[in-house]
Design an enzyme around this catalytic site. Structure first.
Site, PDB file in Angstrom:
ATOM      1  N   HIS A 206      20.553  44.232  19.479  1.00  0.00           N
ATOM      2  CA  HIS A 206      20.513  44.418  18.029  1.00  0.00           C
ATOM      3  C   HIS A 206      21.685  45.259  17.507  1.00  0.00           C
ATOM      4  O   HIS A 206      21.953  45.246  16.297  1.00  0.00           O
ATOM      5  CB  HIS A 206      19.213  45.118  17.603  1.00  0.00           C
ATOM      6  CG  HIS A 206      17.989  44.276  17.755  1.00  0.00           C
ATOM      7  ND1 HIS A 206      17.888  43.000  17.266  1.00  0.00           N
ATOM      8  CD2 HIS A 206      16.799  44.552  18.365  1.00  0.00           C
ATOM      9  CE1 HIS A 206      16.691  42.510  17.551  1.00  0.00           C
ATOM     10  NE2 HIS A 206      16.016  43.427  18.224  1.00  0.00           N
ATOM     11  N   ASP A 246      14.855  37.469  24.641  1.00  0.00           N
ATOM     12  CA  ASP A 246      14.065  38.501  23.970  1.00  0.00           C
ATOM     13  C   ASP A 246      13.358  37.866  22.773  1.00  0.00           C
ATOM     14  O   ASP A 246      13.895  36.964  22.127  1.00  0.00           O
ATOM     15  CB  ASP A 246      14.997  39.622  23.502  1.00  0.00           C
ATOM     16  CG  ASP A 246      14.258  40.845  23.001  1.00  0.00           C
ATOM     17  OD1 ASP A 246      14.192  41.842  23.734  1.00  0.00           O
ATOM     18  OD2 ASP A 246      13.745  40.817  21.857  1.00  0.00           O
ATOM     19  N   HIS A 248      12.925  38.939  19.910  1.00  0.00           N
ATOM     20  CA  HIS A 248      13.647  39.210  18.668  1.00  0.00           C
ATOM     21  C   HIS A 248      15.049  38.613  18.743  1.00  0.00           C
ATOM     22  O   HIS A 248      15.667  38.584  19.806  1.00  0.00           O
ATOM     23  CB  HIS A 248      13.748  40.717  18.409  1.00  0.00           C
ATOM     24  CG  HIS A 248      12.426  41.408  18.341  1.00  0.00           C
ATOM     25  ND1 HIS A 248      11.850  42.032  19.438  1.00  0.00           N
ATOM     26  CD2 HIS A 248      11.560  41.573  17.312  1.00  0.00           C
ATOM     27  CE1 HIS A 248      10.687  42.555  19.082  1.00  0.00           C
ATOM     28  NE2 HIS A 248      10.481  42.285  17.805  1.00  0.00           N
ATOM     29  N   ASP A 339       9.651  40.997  25.865  1.00  0.00           N
ATOM     30  CA  ASP A 339       8.650  41.238  24.830  1.00  0.00           C
ATOM     31  C   ASP A 339       8.032  39.949  24.298  1.00  0.00           C
ATOM     32  O   ASP A 339       7.205  39.992  23.390  1.00  0.00           O
ATOM     33  CB  ASP A 339       9.218  42.077  23.684  1.00  0.00           C
ATOM     34  CG  ASP A 339      10.626  41.691  23.287  1.00  0.00           C
ATOM     35  OD1 ASP A 339      11.151  40.690  23.809  1.00  0.00           O
ATOM     36  OD2 ASP A 339      11.218  42.405  22.462  1.00  0.00           O
TER      37      ASP A 339
END
Length: 439
Positions: A206, A246, A248, A339
């Site tokens: 990120h 991931d 996200h 995740d």
């Protein structure tokens, strides 16, 4: 495509400073798992090429036959307890905490897996390598944030950013995380290791060019990719596939290579029509790169939670594998967040450890099996430890049998795959001579 991108941007919002608090979608309107036996788009026939060039590699990727006959794979494993020094300043509970690394290490030791790997030492990244993707002000902030100068304003500084905390151990941990991914990637690229796993934190995907974000301080994978491409041309790494599984979207990584055709970025993530973290429209399927990099950015954005092994395997078989075949990478850097695993408190998806092992197995047929796994997210300690252990066994060449329950992909999964294929059909057809997709 321009119209689709404009629509996606209308959903783009800045993430709040809350913990990435998106909850799994609870909806009785989730589509039934009623998938067709074969997928096709209006513009391309089914992505199962006829026998011919590249078919052997595709069979290897599908069957998992990636361990060469002869010597056992040399798999590097990097763990350094110094990266556990990065923690919340006052001991508050937080999903991204030091116990994540320790839980993984305990599991690898208990299974006898760690002792079969090549133990690697962490080293801090040099600032000049970090500067390949981050601004001087960003680097200075992370370098100085743990100093006494910031003792009375560290928390205030953290609140300026999206889902970030700092403490006295943050600076060293961040430099070690970035340097560790460089270290293992260099060894794999040089042929000293077959593959490698970097157990690093804080995570990185990120982190933006000019600011930390979403638990991430430096973009570890992006720094390593730039290092291989620009600092070590002697290693012969000219094309890099970055796979981000991931849950996200890897917003920072995407932006850093958005116009670079040397890097094919593939991210499969929850999007939820722009409402899932990082809540930015450019996680949509219609953002495919620009300029020379057009076609080299692939987003597979799930519409809701509860996606399982079957959904991810569908994305692999119908999107990632044929595109990877066309791209023919020299090395694969895997932003390995866990995740999306079953039981994760933030992800709301249902991948099993066997599911992750299967996804990894399917990648081993590319880049001569040269894969670097860099830890990203994953916040259920049992799930992250079991999943990474399963992946480590795959890299070590252990026999693998997929034992998870058979499920069909969601109907929405086929819809998303179709949209992705339509947006990327020109890229795929440009490589028709290599993989016969559009014949």
């Amino acid at each position: 495509r321009q119209h689709a991108q404009a629509q996606a941007r209308t959903h783009k919002t800045r993430g709040s400073t809350n913990l990435r608090g998106n909850q799994p979608v609870q909806s009785s309107r989730l589509p039934h798992r009623d998938a067709p036996p074969q997928f096709s788009t209006p513009l391309c026939p089914p992505v199962s090429p006829p026998p011919g060039r590249g078919d052997r590699r595709r069979r290897m990727a599908a069957a998992g036959a990636a361990t060469p006959v002869g010597a056992a794979p040399r798999v590097g494993l990097l763990y350094d307890d110094r990266m556990c020094a990065h923690a919340t300043p006052d001991g508050e509970k937080h999903p991204e905490n030091p116990e994540r690394l320790r839980a993984i290490r305990r599991k690898l030791d208990a299974e006898g897996v760690a002792s079969r790997c090549v133990d690697m030492k962490a080293k801090e990244a040099k600032e000049k390598y970090i500067a390949s993707v981050h601004t001087p002000n960003h680097i200075k902030l992370i370098r100085d944030i743990s100093s006494k100068e910031y003792d009375y304003r560290r928390n205030k500084t953290a609140r300026k950013f999206n889902s970030i905390y700092f403490n006295e151990g943050s600076s060293e941990s961040a430099f070690l995380a970035a340097g560790s991914v460089i270290e293992v990637a260099e060894k794999v690229a040089a042929g000293e290791l077959s593959s490698a796993i970097a157990l690093v934190r804080p995570p990185g995907h990120h982190a933006e060019h000019n600011e930390p974000m979403g638990f991430c301080l430096f973009n570890n994978v992006a720094i390593a990719a730039n290092y291989l491409l620009n600092e070590r041309p002697d290693l012969g790494i000219n094309k890099i596939l970055i796979v981000d599984w991931d849950v996200h979207h890897g917003n920072g990584t995407q932006k850093m290579f958005y116009s670079d055709p040397r890097v094919l970025f593939f991210s499969v993530h929850r999007f939820d029509y722009g409402s899932f973290y990082p809540c930015e429209g450019d996680a949509s399927h219609c953002f495919i790169g620009e300029g020379a990099g057009e076609g080299y950015n692939i987003n597979v954005p799930w519409e809701h939670g509860k996606c399982s092994d079957a959904d991810y395997v569908a994305a692999w078989d119908h999107v990632l594998l044929p595109i990877a075949e066309a791209f023919d990478p020299d090395i694969i850097l895997l932003s390995a967040g866990f995740d999306a695993a079953m039981g994760d408190p933030l992800g709301g998806c249902c991948i099993t450890p066997d599911g992750y092992a299967l996804l990894l197995t399917k990648l081993l047929g590319f880049a001569k099996g040269r894969i670097v796994m860099a830890l990203e997210g994953g916040y259920n300690l049992k799930s992250i430890a079991n999943s990474l252990c399963a992946c480590t066994k795959v890299l070590l060449g252990d026999n693998f049998t997929y034992n998870s329950p058979r499920m069909q992909p969601f109907e929405s999964t086929w819809r998303v795959i179709q949209m992705v294929m339509v947006c990327n059909v020109l890229f795929l057809c440009n490589f028709s001579l290599a993989i016969n997709i559009c014949n």
